[in-house]
Scaffold this motif. Structure first.
Motif, PDB file in Angstrom:
ATOM      1  N   LEU A 247       0.302  -1.045  -0.134  1.00  0.00           N
ATOM      2  CA  LEU A 247      -0.016  -0.015  -0.004  1.00  0.00           C
ATOM      3  C   LEU A 247       0.722   1.445   0.136  1.00  0.00           C
ATOM      4  CD1 LEU A 247      -2.599   1.273   0.719  1.00  0.00           C
ATOM      5  CD2 LEU A 247      -2.675   0.887   2.881  1.00  0.00           C
ATOM      6  N   ASP A 248       0.762   2.029  -0.681  1.00  0.00           N
ATOM      7  CA  ASP A 248       1.505   3.565  -0.556  1.00  0.00           C
ATOM      8  C   ASP A 248       0.845   4.065   0.166  1.00  0.00           C
ATOM      9  OD1 ASP A 248      -1.418   4.009  -2.117  1.00  0.00           O
ATOM     10  OD2 ASP A 248      -0.030   4.943  -3.923  1.00  0.00           O
ATOM     11  N   GLY A 249       1.407   5.431   0.134  1.00  0.00           N
ATOM     12  CA  GLY A 249       0.687   7.135   1.000  1.00  0.00           C
ATOM     13  C   GLY A 249       1.621   6.725   2.950  1.00  0.00           C
ATOM     14  N   ALA A 250       1.505   7.942   3.589  1.00  0.00           N
ATOM     15  CA  ALA A 250       1.740   7.824   5.648  1.00  0.00           C
ATOM     16  C   ALA A 250       1.113   6.628   5.561  1.00  0.00           C
ATOM     17  CB  ALA A 250       1.360   9.236   5.059  1.00  0.00           C
ATOM     18  N   ARG A 251       1.915   6.124   6.763  1.00  0.00           N
ATOM     19  CA  ARG A 251       1.673   5.478   7.340  1.00  0.00           C
ATOM     20  C   ARG A 251       1.847   3.956   6.844  1.00  0.00           C
ATOM     21  NH1 ARG A 251      -2.680   7.699   9.441  1.00  0.00           N
ATOM     22  NH2 ARG A 251      -3.162   5.582  11.021  1.00  0.00           N
ATOM     23  N   SER A 252       1.813   3.416   5.289  1.00  0.00           N
ATOM     24  CA  SER A 252       1.535   2.491   4.809  1.00  0.00           C
ATOM     25  C   SER A 252       1.417   1.013   5.749  1.00  0.00           C
ATOM     26  CB  SER A 252       2.063   2.750   3.305  1.00  0.00           C
ATOM     27  OG  SER A 252       3.188   2.028   3.975  1.00  0.00           O
ATOM     28  N   ALA A 253       2.545   1.292   6.563  1.00  0.00           N
ATOM     29  CA  ALA A 253       3.016  -0.241   7.037  1.00  0.00           C
ATOM     30  C   ALA A 253       1.549  -0.308   8.173  1.00  0.00           C
ATOM     31  CB  ALA A 253       4.195  -0.443   7.759  1.00  0.00           C
ATOM     32  N   GLU A 254       1.143   0.961   9.223  1.00  0.00           N
ATOM     33  CA  GLU A 254       0.400   0.261   9.865  1.00  0.00           C
ATOM     34  C   GLU A 254      -1.287   0.644   9.336  1.00  0.00           C
ATOM     35  OE1 GLU A 254      -1.525   4.079  12.833  1.00  0.00           O
ATOM     36  OE2 GLU A 254       0.679   4.562  12.770  1.00  0.00           O
ATOM     37  N   ARG A 255      -0.542   1.068   8.581  1.00  0.00           N
ATOM     38  CA  ARG A 255      -2.758   0.960   8.015  1.00  0.00           C
ATOM     39  C   ARG A 255      -2.434  -0.381   7.566  1.00  0.00           C
ATOM     40  NH1 ARG A 255      -1.422   5.438   4.008  1.00  0.00           N
ATOM     41  NH2 ARG A 255      -3.078   4.359   2.753  1.00  0.00           N
ATOM     42  N   LEU A 256      -1.767  -1.013   6.264  1.00  0.00           N
ATOM     43  CA  LEU A 256      -1.487  -2.545   6.131  1.00  0.00           C
ATOM     44  C   LEU A 256      -1.982  -3.670   7.344  1.00  0.00           C
ATOM     45  CD1 LEU A 256      -1.983  -3.731   3.385  1.00  0.00           C
ATOM     46  CD2 LEU A 256       0.576  -4.101   3.479  1.00  0.00           C
ATOM     47  N   THR A 257      -1.558  -3.096   7.716  1.00  0.00           N
ATOM     48  CA  THR A 257      -1.324  -3.688   9.678  1.00  0.00           C
ATOM     49  C   THR A 257      -2.759  -3.607  10.100  1.00  0.00           C
ATOM     50  OG1 THR A 257       0.736  -3.390  10.049  1.00  0.00           O
ATOM     51  CG2 THR A 257      -0.107  -4.286  11.738  1.00  0.00           C
ATOM     52  N   GLU A 258      -3.653  -2.348   9.785  1.00  0.00           N
ATOM     53  CA  GLU A 258      -4.952  -2.574  10.481  1.00  0.00           C
ATOM     54  C   GLU A 258      -6.370  -2.952   9.233  1.00  0.00           C
ATOM     55  OE1 GLU A 258      -6.003   1.507  11.243  1.00  0.00           O
ATOM     56  OE2 GLU A 258      -4.078   2.134  12.388  1.00  0.00           O
ATOM     57  N   TRP A 259      -5.854  -3.038   8.773  1.00  0.00           N
ATOM     58  CA  TRP A 259      -6.164  -3.869   7.164  1.00  0.00           C
ATOM     59  C   TRP A 259      -6.722  -5.823   8.143  1.00  0.00           C
ATOM     60  CZ3 TRP A 259      -6.337  -1.654   1.364  1.00  0.00           C
ATOM     61  CH2 TRP A 259      -8.016  -2.289   0.860  1.00  0.00           C
ATOM     62  N   ARG A 260      -5.419  -5.788   7.697  1.00  0.00           N
ATOM     63  CA  ARG A 260      -5.000  -6.967   7.865  1.00  0.00           C
ATOM     64  C   ARG A 260      -5.874  -7.807   9.406  1.00  0.00           C
ATOM     65  NH1 ARG A 260       0.717  -6.392   6.693  1.00  0.00           N
ATOM     66  NH2 ARG A 260       0.511  -6.926   3.857  1.00  0.00           N
ATOM     67  N   ASN A 261      -5.693  -7.367  10.121  1.00  0.00           N
ATOM     68  CA  ASN A 261      -6.785  -6.758  11.865  1.00  0.00           C
ATOM     69  C   ASN A 261      -7.541  -6.971  11.463  1.00  0.00           C
ATOM     70  OD1 ASN A 261      -3.887  -7.608  12.760  1.00  0.00           O
ATOM     71  ND2 ASN A 261      -3.706  -5.540  13.538  1.00  0.00           N
ATOM     72  N   ARG A 262      -8.162  -5.960  10.780  1.00  0.00           N
ATOM     73  CA  ARG A 262      -9.797  -6.182  10.797  1.00  0.00           C
ATOM     74  C   ARG A 262     -10.795  -6.981   9.199  1.00  0.00           C
ATOM     75  NH1 ARG A 262     -10.315   0.674  10.904  1.00  0.00           N
ATOM     76  NH2 ARG A 262      -9.794   0.682  13.003  1.00  0.00           N
ATOM     77  N   PHE A 263      -9.681  -7.119   8.547  1.00  0.00           N
ATOM     78  CA  PHE A 263     -10.396  -8.173   7.865  1.00  0.00           C
ATOM     79  C   PHE A 263     -11.038  -9.758   7.793  1.00  0.00           C
ATOM     80  CE2 PHE A 263     -10.247 -11.803   4.890  1.00  0.00           C
ATOM     81  CZ  PHE A 263     -11.040 -10.593   3.669  1.00  0.00           C
ATOM     82  N   TYR A 264     -12.153  -9.723   7.374  1.00  0.00           N
ATOM     83  CA  TYR A 264     -12.974 -11.342   7.250  1.00  0.00           C
ATOM     84  C   TYR A 264     -13.460 -10.884   6.607  1.00  0.00           C
ATOM     85  CZ  TYR A 264     -16.558  -8.917   9.877  1.00  0.00           C
ATOM     86  OH  TYR A 264     -17.345  -7.969  10.230  1.00  0.00           O
ATOM     87  N   ILE A 265     -13.786 -12.725   5.674  1.00  0.00           N
ATOM     88  CA  ILE A 265     -14.985 -13.174   4.990  1.00  0.00           C
ATOM     89  C   ILE A 265     -16.136 -11.903   5.155  1.00  0.00           C
ATOM     90  CG2 ILE A 265     -15.877 -13.972   3.403  1.00  0.00           C
ATOM     91  CD1 ILE A 265     -13.144 -15.521   2.581  1.00  0.00           C
ATOM     92  N   GLY A 266     -17.065 -11.355   4.788  1.00  0.00           N
ATOM     93  CA  GLY A 266     -18.748 -11.138   4.875  1.00  0.00           C
ATOM     94  C   GLY A 266     -18.808  -9.826   6.085  1.00  0.00           C
ATOM     95  N   ARG A 267     -17.377  -9.190   5.846  1.00  0.00           N
ATOM     96  CA  ARG A 267     -17.915  -7.911   6.510  1.00  0.00           C
ATOM     97  C   ARG A 267     -18.222  -6.822   5.464  1.00  0.00           C
ATOM     98  NH1 ARG A 267     -13.814  -5.297   9.898  1.00  0.00           N
ATOM     99  NH2 ARG A 267     -13.468  -2.768   9.487  1.00  0.00           N
TER     100      ARG A 267
END
Length: 196
Positions: A93-113
């Motif tokens: 993912l590009d942009g500011a704080r990309s590693a942190e934003r990507l980690t948040e995305w991974r932590n929140r993701f689940y099928i059926g969201r």
């Protein structure tokens, strides 16, 4: 992923081209795919939206896809904090704080969201991207028809008032003047349907 898997959408009523591609791949035993080029939402083309379509259907089907997202420096933070978090997270993912934003995305993701299902004369959407369940029961024919058109990327045929209402609920996302239908059509339930 080959470019021919991201060809322009079909106008047939048998579902979207992305849906047919994913189901064909899955039926042949494919469980992993890669998109060769990043999905670019800072200056999107119809190809980028077709890639999102592929990701949406693959996510719902359980086909793992490795992809990269280029949202741009001026992208709305809600894009990666809410709007796209029902899709499997990108590898980068590009942009500011990309590693942190990507980690948040991974932590929140689940099928059926953020999913939809159709019934006789209605469409039901269950959206948990904001952290709470929002349920939409669409029974007016213009809305039911709009969902079928949006699923096939036939945005021009959708009633403007209906499109505006769906945008207001973040069910239709606009990228550079191009509209994209966000919810996943669940055709195989990963857990008992009452959980979703």
């Amino acid at each position: 992923m080959r470019d021919d898997l991201l060809t322009p959408p079909s106008t047939t009523s048998e579902g979207s081209l992305a849906s047919r591609h994913v189901h064909d791949l899955y039926g042949r035993g494919v469980r992993y795919a890669e998109l060769d080029e990043p999905v670019n939402l800072s200056s999107p083309t119809p190809r980028d939206l077709r890639a999102l379509d592929f990701l949406r259907v693959a996510t719902a089907r359980g086909l793992l896809v490795r992809w990269q997202l280029r949202a741009g420096r001026r992208a709305d933070p809600a894009l990666t904090a809410r709007d796209l978090t029902h899709l499997q997270p990108p590898a980068s993912l590009d942009g500011a704080r990309s590693a942190e934003r990507l980690t948040e995305w991974r932590n929140r993701f689940y099928i059926g969201r953020c999913v939809w299902r159709r019934g006789p004369g209605f469409v039901q959407i269950r959206d948990r991207r904001a952290g709470v369940l929002q349920r939409f029961d669409l029974v007016q024919p213009a809305y039911v028809q709009a969902v079928a058109q949006l699923e096939r990327q036939q945005v021009g045929d959708v009633d403007p008032d209906v499109l505006s209402a769906l945008r207001a609920e973040h069910l239709v996302l606009n990228f550079g003047g191009l509209d994209w239908w966000a919810p996943c059509l669940i055709d195989r339930w990963p857990v008992p349907s009452m959980v979703l």
